[in-house]
Design a protein around this motif. Structure first.
Motif: not given
Length: 241
Positions: A168-183
């Motif tokens: 989860g730390l490895l693969y979900l972190f980047p997914v959450v990052t992409q969901v965030v709209d603020d650059p």
């Protein structure tokens, strides 16, 4: 353990090979990072390394052998240090083999897809400082992933839970990052994400565009590993086997 290490090497090289075959550079200035393409397989091989690290601890808890180990070596920090040393050694060896093989495969495949000197790409070589840094950094990256797995497995004991947390730390972190709209928030999340920050060490072009520098990113991953080992060692010391 031997089969998992072999699987990690095979997956790392195979994915890197597939990526090298799939990506084209039809003209000069195509903007691709040839070294990072060749090392793409690290993003897959790390999962096997993480599972291996978790099983190195949770297997003993599952069989009850941990009691025998702690009886033979009462100093629990010594036990964890010994496990970390063995794990580091085997992952260094297998990681080096996987990274070198990936670069060798990339050296022979990428020129056929347009990554030629005419397009601004020299053949992949460890004589190049950036390529050497990416190679060494990738091996260290795999070692740190293994240590995170070791620390988490020591902390939670149960294999499935530990594997779920580390993946989860490895693969979900980047997914959450992409969901965030603020650059700006995206950039901050990339700077603290274990995988995104750690794999910055593979970059050899457009370094000024990275959310974090190559070695600084690896330092972030090292901090995650240190934190996991610290929590694991504290819980190992305080709990019964």
């Amino acid at each position: 353990m031997g089969r998992l290490l072999l699987l990690a090497v095979v997956l790392t090289v195979a994915v890197g090979c597939g990526t090298a075959k799939a990506v084209k550079c039809p003209d000069a200035g195509c903007g691709q990072d040839a070294v990072k393409l060749a090392l793409t397989g690290v993003t897959v091989g790390q999962a096997v390394i993480a599972v291996l690290a978790v099983l190195a601890v949770s297997g003993e808890y599952g069989t009850g052998m941990i009691r025998t180990t702690l009886t033979a070596v009462p100093n629990r920090l010594t036990v964890l240090t010994a496990k970390a040393t063995v794990l580091t050694t085997v992952v260094l060896a297998s990681g080096t083999a996987a990274v070198l093989a990936s670069l060798l495969v990339g050296r022979y495949i990428l020129p056929g897809n347009g990554f030629t000197e005419a397009h601004g790409y020299a053949p992949l070589s460890l004589a190049d400082g950036s390529t050497l840094r990416a190679a060494v950094g990738s091996v260290l990256y795999l070692v740190l992933i293994a240590l995170i797995g070791l620390g988490l497995a020591t902390a939670v004991r149960e294999a499935a839970t530990a594997i779920g947390i580390v993946l989860g730390l490895l693969y979900l972190f980047p997914v959450v990052t992409q969901v965030v709209d603020d650059p700006e928030w995206q950039r901050h999340l990339q700077q603290i994400s274990p995988m995104s920050a750690g794999l910055a060490v593979q970059a050899t072009v457009h370094l000024h565009e990275l959310p974090i520098g190559p070695w600084a990113g690896l330092g972030v991953l090292a901090t995650w590993a240190a934190a996991a080992l610290l929590v694991g060692s504290l819980l190992l010391h305080r709990r019964d086997a």
